[in-house]
Each structure stands twice: as structure tokens, then as C-alpha cells.
Design a protein around this motif. Structure first.
Motif, mmCIF file in Angstrom:
data_model
loop_
_atom_site.group_PDB
_atom_site.id
_atom_site.type_symbol
_atom_site.label_atom_id
_atom_site.label_comp_id
_atom_site.label_asym_id
_atom_site.label_seq_id
_atom_site.Cartn_x
_atom_site.Cartn_y
_atom_site.Cartn_z
ATOM 1 N N PHE A 191 84.034 -31.440 24.107
ATOM 2 C CA PHE A 191 83.362 -30.970 25.309
ATOM 3 C C PHE A 191 84.316 -30.129 26.135
ATOM 4 N N ASP A 192 83.872 -28.947 26.524
ATOM 5 C CA ASP A 192 84.625 -28.056 27.408
ATOM 6 C C ASP A 192 83.822 -27.930 28.691
ATOM 7 N N GLU A 193 84.324 -28.485 29.787
ATOM 8 C CA GLU A 193 83.544 -28.566 31.019
ATOM 9 C C GLU A 193 83.463 -27.265 31.804
ATOM 10 N N ARG A 194 84.202 -26.237 31.386
ATOM 11 C CA ARG A 194 84.122 -24.961 32.100
ATOM 12 C C ARG A 194 82.730 -24.351 31.910
ATOM 13 N N PRO A 195 82.215 -23.607 32.900
ATOM 14 C CA PRO A 195 80.878 -23.015 32.768
ATOM 15 C C PRO A 195 80.729 -22.123 31.532
ATOM 16 N N GLU A 196 81.793 -21.442 31.139
ATOM 17 C CA GLU A 196 81.724 -20.564 29.967
ATOM 18 C C GLU A 196 82.127 -21.282 28.677
ATOM 19 N N GLY A 197 82.411 -22.567 28.790
ATOM 20 C CA GLY A 197 82.899 -23.331 27.641
ATOM 21 C C GLY A 197 81.816 -23.656 26.623
ATOM 22 N N GLN A 198 82.254 -24.067 25.442
ATOM 23 C CA GLN A 198 81.371 -24.490 24.369
ATOM 24 C C GLN A 198 81.561 -25.973 24.117
ATOM 25 N N CYS A 199 80.535 -26.594 23.587
ATOM 26 C CA CYS A 199 80.594 -27.980 23.188
ATOM 27 C C CYS A 199 80.170 -28.078 21.730
ATOM 28 N N PHE A 200 80.779 -28.995 21.005
ATOM 29 C CA PHE A 200 80.466 -29.191 19.598
ATOM 30 C C PHE A 200 80.209 -30.666 19.338
ATOM 31 N N LEU A 201 79.219 -30.940 18.523
ATOM 32 C CA LEU A 201 78.896 -32.295 18.123
ATOM 33 C C LEU A 201 78.941 -32.364 16.601
ATOM 34 N N ALA A 202 79.770 -33.246 16.073
ATOM 35 C CA ALA A 202 79.877 -33.450 14.626
ATOM 36 C C ALA A 202 78.942 -34.588 14.236
ATOM 37 N N VAL A 203 78.120 -34.347 13.212
ATOM 38 C CA VAL A 203 77.151 -35.339 12.765
ATOM 39 C C VAL A 203 77.382 -35.629 11.289
ATOM 40 N N GLY A 204 77.506 -36.896 10.943
ATOM 41 C CA GLY A 204 77.701 -37.287 9.549
ATOM 42 C C GLY A 204 79.117 -37.018 9.076
ATOM 43 N N CYS A 205 79.345 -37.331 7.822
ATOM 44 C CA CYS A 205 80.685 -37.140 7.250
ATOM 45 C C CYS A 205 80.559 -36.687 5.804
ATOM 46 N N ARG A 206 80.987 -35.468 5.542
ATOM 47 C CA ARG A 206 81.018 -34.945 4.175
ATOM 48 C C ARG A 206 82.230 -35.503 3.438
ATOM 49 N N ARG A 207 83.375 -35.518 4.118
ATOM 50 C CA ARG A 207 84.604 -36.086 3.565
ATOM 51 C C ARG A 207 85.528 -36.395 4.729
ATOM 52 N N ALA A 237 76.355 -26.784 18.187
ATOM 53 C CA ALA A 237 77.086 -26.154 19.291
ATOM 54 C C ALA A 237 76.116 -25.850 20.423
ATOM 55 N N TRP A 238 76.617 -25.943 21.649
ATOM 56 C CA TRP A 238 75.835 -25.522 22.804
ATOM 57 C C TRP A 238 76.784 -25.057 23.883
ATOM 58 N N GLY A 239 76.231 -24.415 24.893
ATOM 59 C CA GLY A 239 77.042 -23.832 25.955
ATOM 60 C C GLY A 239 77.423 -22.405 25.600
ATOM 61 N N ALA A 240 78.317 -21.820 26.379
ATOM 62 C CA ALA A 240 78.828 -20.454 26.150
ATOM 63 C C ALA A 240 77.691 -19.453 26.011
ATOM 64 N N GLY A 241 76.687 -19.568 26.899
ATOM 65 C CA GLY A 241 75.594 -18.604 26.907
ATOM 66 C C GLY A 241 74.438 -18.926 25.973
ATOM 67 N N ARG A 242 74.561 -19.959 25.154
ATOM 68 C CA ARG A 242 73.433 -20.344 24.284
ATOM 69 C C ARG A 242 72.330 -20.943 25.152
ATOM 70 N N GLU A 243 71.111 -20.545 24.878
ATOM 71 C CA GLU A 243 69.975 -21.107 25.596
ATOM 72 C C GLU A 243 69.578 -22.459 25.034
#
Length: 94
Positions: free
Chosen positions: A4-20, A83-89
Motif C-alpha cells: 500500500f502506498d498512501e500517497r494520492p498518486e501512489g499504487q496499491c498491489f494485492l497478491a492473491v494465491g501462490c504459484r510458487r 492493482a489500484w490507485g495511480a489514476g485507475r478508476e
């Protein structure tokens, strides 16, 4: 796992599951080379480097016992990254 990047222009990423995954329970001289081989496999990687990893870089040791039980290195290549944030709607699978 969430980054999580709390800056207004920041991006957030969520990892789901495990391939390896890559787990190193104790500091080992070849630990960083093994981690590099994991990264060389490509894809996203989420994880952590524990404090005791210092022993793989310098000849140091701790006098205190590690009561957490966490491994020194633990990295995962997720099945899905959102991913969300950084201008993504809307959140987006990347």
C-alpha cells in the motif's frame, strides 16, 4: 499480501494465491544466491527479508534469541496481482 502506498498518486498491489514460494528458515551463506534464482524465474514477487539476513552479508551474529519464528527470507510469486490507485478508476488484474 498487500503493498500500500498512501500517497494520492501512489499504487496499491494485492497478491492473491501462490504459484510458487521461496522460504529460507535460517541464515545460510548461499541464501541470497538461492533467492536470486527464485527471482530469475520471472513474474511478480512479494515477500520479506528478516533481520537475521544480515548474517548472510557480513560475519555478524545476534546474542538474542529470535522469538518470532519467522523465516529469514520468505517470497511468493502470486497467481494473481490486483492493482489500484495511480489514476485507475477500477482495480485491475495486472
Amino acid at each position: 499480501m498487500d503493498l500500500f502506498d498512501e500517497r494520492p498518486e501512489g499504487q496499491c498491489f494485492l497478491a492473491v494465491g501462490c504459484r510458487r514460494s521461496f522460504v529460507l528458515a535460517d541464515a545460510h551463506p548461499d541464501g541470497l544466491a538461492a533467492l536470486q534464482r527464485f527471482f530469475d524465474g520471472g513474474g511478480w514477487a512479494f515477500g520479506w527479508v528478516g533481520y537475521e539476513a544480515k548474517d548472510m552479508v557480513e560475519p555478524l551474529s545476534s546474542a538474542h534469541a529470535d522469538a518470532t519464528g519467522f523465516p529469514v527470507l520468505h517470497w511468493t510469486e502470486p497467481r494473481i496481482v490486483v492493482a489500484w490507485g495511480a489514476g485507475r478508476e477500477e482495480p485491475e488484474v495486472v
